[in-house]
Scaffold this motif. Sequence first.
Motif, PDB file in Angstrom:
ATOM      1  N   GLN A 296       9.400  15.507  -8.964  1.00 15.31           N
ATOM      2  CA  GLN A 296      10.095  15.737 -10.229  1.00 15.31           C
ATOM      3  C   GLN A 296       9.392  16.793 -11.071  1.00 15.31           C
ATOM      4  O   GLN A 296      10.036  17.600 -11.741  1.00 15.31           O
ATOM      5  N   LEU A 297       8.062  16.803 -11.041  1.00 20.62           N
ATOM      6  CA  LEU A 297       7.311  17.785 -11.826  1.00 20.62           C
ATOM      7  C   LEU A 297       7.475  19.199 -11.273  1.00 20.62           C
ATOM      8  O   LEU A 297       7.317  20.180 -12.008  1.00 20.62           O
ATOM      9  N   LYS A 298       7.792  19.310  -9.985  1.00 17.07           N
ATOM     10  CA  LYS A 298       7.975  20.629  -9.372  1.00 17.07           C
ATOM     11  C   LYS A 298       9.329  21.242  -9.735  1.00 17.07           C
ATOM     12  O   LYS A 298       9.494  22.458  -9.653  1.00 17.07           O
ATOM     13  N   LYS A 299      10.284  20.416 -10.109  1.00 14.54           N
ATOM     14  CA  LYS A 299      11.629  20.916 -10.363  1.00 14.54           C
ATOM     15  C   LYS A 299      11.681  21.705 -11.666  1.00 14.54           C
ATOM     16  O   LYS A 299      10.953  21.424 -12.615  1.00 14.54           O
ATOM     17  N   VAL A 300      12.555  22.689 -11.685  1.00 12.43           N
ATOM     18  CA  VAL A 300      12.737  23.541 -12.862  1.00 12.43           C
ATOM     19  C   VAL A 300      14.212  23.524 -13.242  1.00 12.43           C
ATOM     20  O   VAL A 300      15.076  23.195 -12.419  1.00 12.43           O
ATOM     21  N   PRO A 301      14.542  23.864 -14.477  1.00 12.06           N
ATOM     22  CA  PRO A 301      15.955  23.906 -14.883  1.00 12.06           C
ATOM     23  C   PRO A 301      16.767  24.852 -14.009  1.00 12.06           C
ATOM     24  O   PRO A 301      16.288  25.909 -13.602  1.00 12.06           O
ATOM     25  N   GLN A 302      18.003  24.464 -13.708  1.00 13.26           N
ATOM     26  CA  GLN A 302      18.864  25.264 -12.851  1.00 13.26           C
ATOM     27  C   GLN A 302      19.512  26.428 -13.589  1.00 13.26           C
ATOM     28  O   GLN A 302      20.124  27.293 -12.975  1.00 13.26           O
ATOM     29  N   ASP A 303      19.373  26.440 -14.901  1.00 11.11           N
ATOM     30  CA  ASP A 303      19.982  27.496 -15.698  1.00 11.11           C
ATOM     31  C   ASP A 303      19.132  27.689 -16.943  1.00 11.11           C
ATOM     32  O   ASP A 303      18.223  26.905 -17.219  1.00 11.11           O
ATOM     33  N   SER A 304      19.411  28.722 -17.694  1.00 14.13           N
ATOM     34  CA  SER A 304      18.687  28.961 -18.937  1.00 14.13           C
ATOM     35  C   SER A 304      19.368  28.220 -20.081  1.00 14.13           C
ATOM     36  O   SER A 304      20.551  27.901 -20.014  1.00 14.13           O
ATOM     37  N   GLY A 305      18.607  27.942 -21.117  1.00 11.02           N
ATOM     38  CA  GLY A 305      19.187  27.283 -22.272  1.00 11.02           C
ATOM     39  C   GLY A 305      18.786  25.824 -22.370  1.00 11.02           C
ATOM     40  O   GLY A 305      18.304  25.218 -21.409  1.00 11.02           O
ATOM     41  N   PRO A 306      18.993  25.222 -23.532  1.00 11.44           N
ATOM     42  CA  PRO A 306      18.570  23.835 -23.771  1.00 11.44           C
ATOM     43  C   PRO A 306      19.339  22.809 -22.951  1.00 11.44           C
ATOM     44  O   PRO A 306      18.794  21.771 -22.587  1.00 11.44           O
ATOM     45  N   LEU A 307      20.615  23.073 -22.646  1.00 16.25           N
ATOM     46  CA  LEU A 307      21.398  22.098 -21.885  1.00 16.25           C
ATOM     47  C   LEU A 307      20.845  21.913 -20.479  1.00 16.25           C
ATOM     48  O   LEU A 307      20.822  20.800 -19.945  1.00 16.25           O
ATOM     49  N   ALA A 308      20.397  22.998 -19.867  1.00 18.73           N
ATOM     50  CA  ALA A 308      19.802  22.898 -18.534  1.00 18.73           C
ATOM     51  C   ALA A 308      18.514  22.085 -18.583  1.00 18.73           C
ATOM     52  O   ALA A 308      18.215  21.315 -17.663  1.00 18.73           O
TER      53      ALA A 308
ATOM     54  N   LEU B  45      17.693  18.527 -16.653  1.00 20.97           N
ATOM     55  CA  LEU B  45      16.498  18.315 -15.833  1.00 20.97           C
ATOM     56  C   LEU B  45      15.808  17.008 -16.211  1.00 20.97           C
ATOM     57  O   LEU B  45      15.442  16.207 -15.338  1.00 20.97           O
ATOM     58  N   TRP B  46      15.651  16.776 -17.502  1.00 20.26           N
ATOM     59  CA  TRP B  46      14.985  15.547 -17.938  1.00 20.26           C
ATOM     60  C   TRP B  46      15.854  14.320 -17.686  1.00 20.26           C
ATOM     61  O   TRP B  46      15.340  13.231 -17.431  1.00 20.26           O
ATOM     62  N   ARG B  47      17.167  14.492 -17.719  1.00 19.30           N
ATOM     63  CA  ARG B  47      18.049  13.373 -17.384  1.00 19.30           C
ATOM     64  C   ARG B  47      17.889  12.996 -15.913  1.00 19.30           C
ATOM     65  O   ARG B  47      17.856  11.816 -15.561  1.00 19.30           O
ATOM     66  N   GLU B  48      17.781  14.013 -15.048  1.00 23.08           N
ATOM     67  CA  GLU B  48      17.585  13.740 -13.622  1.00 23.08           C
ATOM     68  C   GLU B  48      16.247  13.047 -13.384  1.00 23.08           C
ATOM     69  O   GLU B  48      16.146  12.113 -12.585  1.00 23.08           O
ATOM     70  N   ARG B  49      15.208  13.517 -14.072  1.00 18.99           N
ATOM     71  CA  ARG B  49      13.902  12.866 -13.945  1.00 18.99           C
ATOM     72  C   ARG B  49      13.972  11.413 -14.392  1.00 18.99           C
ATOM     73  O   ARG B  49      13.421  10.516 -13.746  1.00 18.99           O
TER      74      ARG B  49
ATOM     75  N   MET C 177       0.821  -1.213   0.000  1.00 14.00           N
ATOM     76  CA  MET C 177       0.000   0.000   0.000  1.00 14.00           C
ATOM     77  C   MET C 177       0.857   1.266   0.000  1.00 14.00           C
ATOM     78  O   MET C 177       0.411   2.322  -0.447  1.00 14.00           O
ATOM     79  N   THR C 178       2.094   1.174   0.493  1.00 13.56           N
ATOM     80  CA  THR C 178       2.957   2.360   0.541  1.00 13.56           C
ATOM     81  C   THR C 178       3.645   2.631  -0.794  1.00 13.56           C
ATOM     82  O   THR C 178       4.065   3.762  -1.054  1.00 13.56           O
ATOM     83  N   TRP C 179       3.767   1.615  -1.635  1.00 13.20           N
ATOM     84  CA  TRP C 179       4.514   1.781  -2.880  1.00 13.20           C
ATOM     85  C   TRP C 179       3.876   2.789  -3.838  1.00 13.20           C
ATOM     86  O   TRP C 179       4.578   3.657  -4.362  1.00 13.20           O
ATOM     87  N   PRO C 180       2.564   2.720  -4.105  1.00 13.14           N
ATOM     88  CA  PRO C 180       1.975   3.735  -5.000  1.00 13.14           C
ATOM     89  C   PRO C 180       2.134   5.155  -4.463  1.00 13.14           C
ATOM     90  O   PRO C 180       2.330   6.098  -5.241  1.00 13.14           O
ATOM     91  N   LYS C 181       2.067   5.309  -3.135  1.00 12.54           N
ATOM     92  CA  LYS C 181       2.225   6.643  -2.549  1.00 12.54           C
ATOM     93  C   LYS C 181       3.637   7.170  -2.772  1.00 12.54           C
ATOM     94  O   LYS C 181       3.831   8.349  -3.092  1.00 12.54           O
ATOM     95  N   LEU C 182       4.631   6.289  -2.600  1.00 10.85           N
ATOM     96  CA  LEU C 182       6.015   6.709  -2.813  1.00 10.85           C
ATOM     97  C   LEU C 182       6.262   7.089  -4.270  1.00 10.85           C
ATOM     98  O   LEU C 182       6.928   8.084  -4.564  1.00 10.85           O
ATOM     99  N   ILE C 183       5.710   6.303  -5.179  1.00 12.79           N
ATOM    100  CA  ILE C 183       5.890   6.589  -6.604  1.00 12.79           C
ATOM    101  C   ILE C 183       5.196   7.897  -6.976  1.00 12.79           C
ATOM    102  O   ILE C 183       5.740   8.715  -7.724  1.00 12.79           O
TER     103      ILE C 183
END
Length: 215
Positions: free
Chosen positions: A164-176, A180-184, A151-157
């Motif tokens: 992950q959806l709350k995170k934003v790129p740490q810098d401007s530009g396509p590399l940032a 971000l998507w690599r970290e996700r 029961m805890t697994w769906p909550k953790l996921i």
Amino acid sequence: PFDFPFQLQEQKVDKVCFYAALDEIPEEFLSDFTVYFLRDTKERVTEPNDLTEANEVLPKVIKFGVLTDDTLLMLKNAISQKEQPVEYCNIQMRNEMQMNRRKFLSVTQQTIQQTEGEYIKLEMPTINLDGEVTVLATVPEVVEALERYAMTWPKLISTALEEQLKKVPQDSGPLAEVDLWRERNDTLSALTEQTKLPDVQKVLAILQEAESEHI
């Protein structure tokens, strides 16, 4: 014997101590936060006449920062700082240096996450799962215990997805954006791989065999 009443009082006093060292940090303080000061000039630093002069002159000739026992974190913080412009570099060289810097920062961040366990881990049951699935599925105590974990697994996921959806790129530009998507991808891939572990698959098989409503 005392002829008068007396009372013994105990007081706790917090004492703040500052330690100073020259050239090297004593071994007993290596795991503590240490503020360092470095003279950034060969000439002798003249003592300022007042606070105003100190605020104006000293930052130009003295560098300072904080050291910790976490070498990877210190490295990440160092390369995360805005790099100073290099006038003799052409645009192509500058772009290449920035790209390599971002790549190295991304690898460092991933290493920190892995070594510090920042990836969310599915909580695994501690009960003994040795035995056939069909047999374990008939034991109510086993099924109930596995249901509590499952029961805890769906909550953790779900929590991992939201973070992950709350995170934003740490810098401007396509590399940032790529970083971000690599970290996700790394975080979600780690969760996906955990669901493929033999113990997780056996838990799911037992609950499915027991026709649990939590599967």
